[in-house]
Design an enzyme around this catalytic site. Structure first.
Site, PDB file in Angstrom:
ATOM      1  CG  ASP A 104      -0.386  -0.648   2.426  1.00  0.00           C
ATOM      2  OD1 ASP A 104       0.851  -0.691   2.535  1.00  0.00           O
ATOM      3  OD2 ASP A 104      -1.160  -1.100   3.285  1.00  0.00           O
ATOM      4  CD  GLU A 130      -4.383   3.479   6.947  1.00  0.00           C
ATOM      5  OE1 GLU A 130      -5.454   3.262   7.547  1.00  0.00           O
ATOM      6  OE2 GLU A 130      -3.304   2.965   7.274  1.00  0.00           O
TER       7      GLU A 130
HETATM    8  C1  LIG Z   1      -3.947  -1.947   8.969  1.00  0.00           C
HETATM    9  C2  LIG Z   1      -4.858  -0.829   9.308  1.00  0.00           C
HETATM   10  O1  LIG Z   1      -4.641  -0.152  10.295  1.00  0.00           O
HETATM   11  N1  LIG Z   1      -5.875  -0.609   8.473  1.00  0.00           N
HETATM   12  C3  LIG Z   1      -6.885   0.377   8.705  1.00  0.00           C
HETATM   13  C4  LIG Z   1      -7.883   0.328   7.580  1.00  0.00           C
HETATM   14  C5  LIG Z   1      -8.955   1.392   7.709  1.00  0.00           C
HETATM   15  C6  LIG Z   1     -10.172   1.136   6.883  1.00  0.00           C
HETATM   16  C7  LIG Z   1     -11.215   2.227   6.985  1.00  0.00           C
HETATM   17  N2  LIG Z   1     -10.703   3.543   6.774  1.00  0.00           N
HETATM   18  C8  LIG Z   1     -11.923   2.163   8.336  1.00  0.00           C
HETATM   19  O2  LIG Z   1     -11.600   2.943   9.239  1.00  0.00           O
HETATM   20  O3  LIG Z   1     -12.842   1.359   8.497  1.00  0.00           O
HETATM   21  C9  LIG Z   1      -7.569   0.137  10.049  1.00  0.00           C
HETATM   22  O4  LIG Z   1      -8.011   1.141  10.668  1.00  0.00           O
HETATM   23  O5  LIG Z   1      -7.701  -1.007  10.502  1.00  0.00           O
END
Ligand SMILES: CC(=O)N[C@@H](CCC[C@H](N)C(=O)O)C(=O)O
Length: 371
Positions: free
Chosen positions: A66, A125
């Site tokens: 990413d 993200e």
């Molecule tokens: C690995 C990680 O920290 N990923 C994020 C992905 C966020 C997805 C989306 N923006 C949300 O907040 O649902 C995480 O917060 O887990």
């Protein structure tokens, strides 16, 4: 390869989802300095797909990184800290991209049998780059679509050299959550003539806490986090607008639907009780990440035999990852890679140990050689 220099340069130019313009240009500049005979590069929006030809390919292995950063003000005070105030690589994507660059360089230098495609994917993200990238590859660039796919995520709590994963479910099903409340504001001295949206939002915030504690089966699991709550304009005006911003995490799509139904019921009740209008927006949502059983077992077996690497079985986590859209259709594995940071993911003081940059490309090259 001066991977530390590359990582620090990327760290200084954090950009959020689908705005990774400088990041893309920087990566292309680095890649343009590599021998070009074996590689083919295509751009997709602010991302890239780079194919490395193998010596005698029977399949194409995918590696996904990413690229995006978070809207967080960095507080590490490192000499190479973010040059974009208010934005930071606080989820390690600068480390992920640098490892991908290191792997690419290694594959060009010491080709393996199979073809490898490295996907530099924007907007993990949010709002989610994996699904549209996958669909674009399928329709426009099928010769860049891998037969199997791998990715890593840094793990601040694990020491450098530790890698961990599991068969099956690794990461949760996610949905963003944005709730706007609108009602009649007014003078602070005449509350009886208004509908206070700060009070309505506070009551909603408390009621939302009952969804996981009282509606989700305790043998299942879910998370509902409101990360931001805002209301009003100044101290002596009763708020006419409030907003809650959060995220929902579940283990299945079915429990995601149930949680959303309860949220909607609470919003309708708050509307009635506070004589206001409530609008819900679920933003972007990600599928759970499910690791292919055979590939995950092979990966852990390989890792446990590599000197300097400690392979562990991980628990599933409520983190989200749009890599789930790749593993939905392509057998794949995501794993955690330790980076020994005292501060965790999404923290303004996250400071991964850069030793991981030298370790991972070699480790992955060896793994792909034997895959
Ligand atoms: C690995 C990680 O920290 N990923 C994020 C992905 C966020 C997805 C989306 N923006 C949300 O907040 O649902 C995480 O917060 O887990």
């Amino acid at each position: 390869m001066e991977l530390v220099r590359i990582r620090r340069a990327l760290h200084q130019i954090p950009e959020i989802g689908f705005q990774e313009v400088k990041t893309q240009a920087y990566l292309m500049d680095i890649i343009s300095q590599f021998p070009q005979e074996r590689i083919e590069l295509v751009k997709w929006r602010t991302g890239l797909a780079v194919k490395v030809r193998g010596d005698n390919p029977t399949k194409m292995i995918g590696w996904r990184t990413d690229m995006d950063a978070l809207a967080i003000m960095e507080e590490t005070e490192l000499e190479f800290q973010s040059q974009h105030p208010g934005f930071m690589h606080a989820c390690g994507h600068d480390i992920h991209m640098t490892i991908a660059i290191g792997l690419l360089h290694k594959l060009i230098d010491e080709p393996i049998q199979d073809d490898v495609v490295i996907l530099f994917q924007p907007a993990e993200e949010g709002p989610g780059g994996a699904l549209p990238f996958r669909e674009w590859l399928k329709t426009d660039k099928p010769d860049f679509l891998p037969d199997c796919i791998y990715a890593l995520h840094i793990a601040p709590e694990l020491p450098v050299g530790t890698v961990g994963t599991r068969s099956g479910l690794l990461f949760a099903n996610t949905s963003e959550l944005f709730i706007d409340l609108h009602g009649k504001g007014g003078h602070a001295a005449f509350p009886h003539l208004t509908e206070d949206m700060a009070i309505a939002a506070a009551s909603m915030l408390m009621q939302l806490q009952t969804v996981v504690s009282r509606n989700v089966n305790p043998m299942d699991s879910a998370v509902l986090t409101i990360g931001k709550l805002s209301a009003g304009t100044v101290q002596n005006i009763i708020a006419e607008h409030a907003r809650l911003e959060g995220t929902i995490r579940t283990l299945t799509s079915e429990s995601m639907s149930q949680v959303k139904q309860r949220i909607e019921a609470i919003c309708r009740a708050v509307e009635q009780a506070n004589n206001c209008q409530v609008h819900i927006d679920y933003g972007s949502s990600y599928l759970e990440v499910k690791n292919d059983e055979t590939l995950a077992e092979n990966f852990l077996r390989y890792a446990s035999q590599v000197k300097g690497i400690q392979a562990i079985q991980s628990d599933a986590a409520m983190t989200g990852e749009d890599f789930g859209y790749f593993t939905e259709q392509i057998p794949g594995v995501m794993f955690w890679a330790g980076v020994s940071s005292a501060y965790g993911l999404h923290h303004s003081k996250l400071n991964p140990d850069e030793q991981v940059l030298e370790l991972m490309p070699d480790f992955l090259h060896g793994f792909f050689l034997k895959s």
